[in-house]
Design a protein around this motif. Structure first.
Motif, PDB file in Angstrom:
ATOM      1  N   PRO A 187     -24.353 -37.838  36.141  1.00  0.00           N
ATOM      2  CA  PRO A 187     -23.706 -38.848  36.971  1.00  0.00           C
ATOM      3  C   PRO A 187     -24.338 -40.215  36.765  1.00  0.00           C
ATOM      4  CG  PRO A 187     -25.212 -37.540  38.294  1.00  0.00           C
ATOM      5  CD  PRO A 187     -25.173 -36.906  36.937  1.00  0.00           C
ATOM      6  N   THR A 188     -23.610 -41.249  37.117  1.00  0.00           N
ATOM      7  CA  THR A 188     -24.157 -42.597  37.046  1.00  0.00           C
ATOM      8  C   THR A 188     -25.377 -42.723  37.951  1.00  0.00           C
ATOM      9  OG1 THR A 188     -21.878 -43.366  36.739  1.00  0.00           O
ATOM     10  CG2 THR A 188     -23.547 -45.042  37.183  1.00  0.00           C
ATOM     11  N   ALA A 189     -25.304 -42.084  39.111  1.00  0.00           N
ATOM     12  CA  ALA A 189     -26.436 -42.046  40.046  1.00  0.00           C
ATOM     13  C   ALA A 189     -26.238 -40.842  40.955  1.00  0.00           C
ATOM     14  CB  ALA A 189     -26.519 -43.338  40.857  1.00  0.00           C
ATOM     15  N   ALA A 238     -18.943 -44.057  58.621  1.00  0.00           N
ATOM     16  CA  ALA A 238     -18.256 -45.239  59.153  1.00  0.00           C
ATOM     17  C   ALA A 238     -18.958 -46.520  58.734  1.00  0.00           C
ATOM     18  CB  ALA A 238     -18.167 -45.148  60.676  1.00  0.00           C
ATOM     19  N   GLN A 239     -20.282 -46.494  58.673  1.00  0.00           N
ATOM     20  CA  GLN A 239     -21.017 -47.679  58.224  1.00  0.00           C
ATOM     21  C   GLN A 239     -20.661 -48.023  56.779  1.00  0.00           C
ATOM     22  OE1 GLN A 239     -25.282 -47.491  59.101  1.00  0.00           O
ATOM     23  NE2 GLN A 239     -24.866 -45.990  60.711  1.00  0.00           N
ATOM     24  N   ILE A 240     -20.556 -46.997  55.957  1.00  0.00           N
ATOM     25  CA  ILE A 240     -20.195 -47.220  54.556  1.00  0.00           C
ATOM     26  C   ILE A 240     -18.784 -47.779  54.449  1.00  0.00           C
ATOM     27  CG2 ILE A 240     -19.588 -46.000  52.435  1.00  0.00           C
ATOM     28  CD1 ILE A 240     -22.089 -44.336  52.792  1.00  0.00           C
ATOM     29  N   MET A 241     -17.853 -47.214  55.227  1.00  0.00           N
ATOM     30  CA  MET A 241     -16.478 -47.704  55.175  1.00  0.00           C
ATOM     31  C   MET A 241     -16.390 -49.158  55.636  1.00  0.00           C
ATOM     32  SD  MET A 241     -14.456 -45.663  53.792  1.00  0.00           S
ATOM     33  CE  MET A 241     -14.720 -44.006  53.164  1.00  0.00           C
ATOM     34  N   GLN A 289     -28.605 -42.919  50.939  1.00  0.00           N
ATOM     35  CA  GLN A 289     -29.119 -43.649  49.778  1.00  0.00           C
ATOM     36  C   GLN A 289     -28.019 -44.477  49.114  1.00  0.00           C
ATOM     37  OE1 GLN A 289     -30.763 -40.098  47.957  1.00  0.00           O
ATOM     38  NE2 GLN A 289     -32.855 -40.877  48.184  1.00  0.00           N
ATOM     39  N   LEU A 290     -26.805 -43.948  49.117  1.00  0.00           N
ATOM     40  CA  LEU A 290     -25.680 -44.704  48.570  1.00  0.00           C
ATOM     41  C   LEU A 290     -25.446 -45.969  49.385  1.00  0.00           C
ATOM     42  CD1 LEU A 290     -23.277 -44.908  46.574  1.00  0.00           C
ATOM     43  CD2 LEU A 290     -21.918 -43.616  48.250  1.00  0.00           C
ATOM     44  N   ALA A 291     -25.559 -45.875  50.689  1.00  0.00           N
ATOM     45  CA  ALA A 291     -25.384 -47.049  51.546  1.00  0.00           C
ATOM     46  C   ALA A 291     -26.398 -48.128  51.186  1.00  0.00           C
ATOM     47  CB  ALA A 291     -25.522 -46.646  53.019  1.00  0.00           C
ATOM     48  N   HIS A 292     -27.621 -47.721  50.915  1.00  0.00           N
ATOM     49  CA  HIS A 292     -28.649 -48.692  50.526  1.00  0.00           C
ATOM     50  C   HIS A 292     -28.322 -49.323  49.173  1.00  0.00           C
ATOM     51  CE1 HIS A 292     -31.234 -47.978  53.904  1.00  0.00           C
ATOM     52  NE2 HIS A 292     -31.405 -46.699  53.617  1.00  0.00           N
ATOM     53  N   LEU A 293     -27.805 -48.518  48.248  1.00  0.00           N
ATOM     54  CA  LEU A 293     -27.413 -49.053  46.941  1.00  0.00           C
ATOM     55  C   LEU A 293     -26.318 -50.104  47.096  1.00  0.00           C
ATOM     56  CD1 LEU A 293     -27.357 -45.846  44.686  1.00  0.00           C
ATOM     57  CD2 LEU A 293     -28.980 -47.741  44.572  1.00  0.00           C
ATOM     58  N   PHE A 294     -25.354 -49.818  47.967  1.00  0.00           N
ATOM     59  CA  PHE A 294     -24.289 -50.791  48.223  1.00  0.00           C
ATOM     60  C   PHE A 294     -24.880 -52.101  48.746  1.00  0.00           C
ATOM     61  CE2 PHE A 294     -20.551 -47.604  49.031  1.00  0.00           C
ATOM     62  CZ  PHE A 294     -20.542 -47.301  47.684  1.00  0.00           C
ATOM     63  N   HIS A 342     -17.153 -44.141  36.755  1.00  0.00           N
ATOM     64  CA  HIS A 342     -18.530 -44.063  37.249  1.00  0.00           C
ATOM     65  C   HIS A 342     -18.592 -43.004  38.359  1.00  0.00           C
ATOM     66  CE1 HIS A 342     -19.730 -47.727  35.091  1.00  0.00           C
ATOM     67  NE2 HIS A 342     -18.559 -48.225  35.459  1.00  0.00           N
ATOM     68  N   THR A 343     -19.741 -42.355  38.477  1.00  0.00           N
ATOM     69  CA  THR A 343     -19.853 -41.276  39.456  1.00  0.00           C
ATOM     70  C   THR A 343     -21.153 -41.369  40.239  1.00  0.00           C
ATOM     71  OG1 THR A 343     -20.792 -39.815  37.760  1.00  0.00           O
ATOM     72  CG2 THR A 343     -18.410 -39.648  38.167  1.00  0.00           C
ATOM     73  N   TYR A 344     -21.066 -40.987  41.510  1.00  0.00           N
ATOM     74  CA  TYR A 344     -22.251 -40.839  42.357  1.00  0.00           C
ATOM     75  C   TYR A 344     -22.197 -39.439  42.942  1.00  0.00           C
ATOM     76  CZ  TYR A 344     -25.879 -41.668  45.840  1.00  0.00           C
ATOM     77  OH  TYR A 344     -27.035 -41.592  46.587  1.00  0.00           O
ATOM     78  N   TRP A 345     -23.192 -38.647  42.612  1.00  0.00           N
ATOM     79  CA  TRP A 345     -23.240 -37.251  43.051  1.00  0.00           C
ATOM     80  C   TRP A 345     -24.024 -37.133  44.349  1.00  0.00           C
ATOM     81  CZ3 TRP A 345     -27.153 -33.163  41.210  1.00  0.00           C
ATOM     82  CH2 TRP A 345     -26.776 -31.883  41.679  1.00  0.00           C
ATOM     83  N   ILE A 346     -23.348 -36.657  45.387  1.00  0.00           N
ATOM     84  CA  ILE A 346     -24.017 -36.346  46.643  1.00  0.00           C
ATOM     85  C   ILE A 346     -24.735 -35.019  46.443  1.00  0.00           C
ATOM     86  CG2 ILE A 346     -23.735 -35.862  49.098  1.00  0.00           C
ATOM     87  CD1 ILE A 346     -23.015 -38.716  48.438  1.00  0.00           C
ATOM     88  N   GLN A 347     -26.032 -35.097  46.296  1.00  0.00           N
ATOM     89  CA  GLN A 347     -26.825 -33.931  45.921  1.00  0.00           C
ATOM     90  C   GLN A 347     -27.205 -33.130  47.158  1.00  0.00           C
ATOM     91  OE1 GLN A 347     -30.314 -34.952  43.679  1.00  0.00           O
ATOM     92  NE2 GLN A 347     -30.592 -32.876  42.877  1.00  0.00           N
TER      93      GLN A 347
END
Length: 245
Positions: free
Chosen positions: A220-222, A108-111, A228-233, A203-208
């Motif tokens: 993947p792009t990252a 929800a934070q990401i959205m 970690q994706l939230a921090h990148l955003f 572009h791709t972000y892989w949830i590892q």
């Protein structure tokens, strides 16, 4: 400049291990369908009709129609009656499956962040379930369609292919008017999410996840966790993504 984010749902925005979820789903649906077919027979029909849907890439036939045409061919049952009954199943019985999924607060934070930035958001879940089932899982993830104005939620009714077909991703981009280099696909499945999107220049972000692997030669792009994706955003990473990928 990225303008469109494509999010996988299961094990990306919602903790949902399909090795656990699907047996529970088959059991619940099979019990519900006993009014039509023995449970074991129904499961076989469900698998065969789903396989036909997975193999289909005809742009003139929705996944939903492919599934039900095969279902009727295998059973001789009345589609209108069974489909209406299963709409009831997804509104009621299906909700029991929430207990085998895991709510992920960061989703929800990401959205909130995505919509605050004015980005288009697509729920790019494998469209092998009807819209009601996908809306239910979005609600379990704390990101319901009633709260977030998604540009597209892929489902059986509105898509004409499934993952990992590249045409599935091509159809999404056409629907939301986004080019590959303007788009980012976020997902946990290397073969279904990352490989086909990468092949198209998305572009791709892989949830590892633990013990997960990418197909050979796919980069993947990252990659990392949803946190970690939230921090990148927050750090402005999206603005650094260019056409070259």
């Amino acid at each position: 400049m990225i303008k469109t984010l494509l999010f996988d749902l299961d094990d990306t925005l919602l903790g949902n291990d399909m090795d656990i979820f699907l047996p529970h789903y088959f059991s619940l649906a099979g019990h519900f369908a006993q009014q039509y077919l023995p449970e074991d027979q129904f499961k076989q029909v469900l698998l065969l009709a789903s396989r036909t849907m997975i193999e289909n890439t005809d742009p003139g036939v929705t996944n939903n129609d492919v599934f039900w045409l095969r279902f009727v061919e295998l059973t001789g049952l009345d589609r209108d009656i069974v489909e209406a009954d299963f709409d009831y199943f997804y509104r009621h019985d299906f909700q029991q499956l929430q207990e085998v999924t895991e709510y992920t607060p960061i989703a929800a934070q990401i959205m909130d962040n995505c919509f605050r930035q004015g980005l288009q958001v697509v729920i790019a879940t494998n469209p092998m379930f009807p819209r009601r089932a996908i809306e239910a899982r979005l609600a379990w993830a704390g990101i319901p369609v009633s709260k977030y104005p998604y540009a597209l939620v892929t489902a059986m009714e509105n898509m004409h292919a499934t993952k990992p077909h590249e045409v599935y991703y091509e159809e999404i981009l056409r629907e939301v008017d986004s080019r590959p280099h303007e788009s980012l696909m976020i997902g946990d499945d290397g073969r279904r999410d990352i490989e086909p999107a990468s092949n198209l220049g998305i572009h791709t972000y892989w949830i590892q996840l633990p013990d997960s692997e990418l197909p050979q030669g796919i980069m993947p792009t990252a990659q990392g966790s949803l946190e970690q994706l939230a921090h990148l955003f927050d750090d402005g990473w999206l603005s650094t993504l260019k056409e070259s990928g």
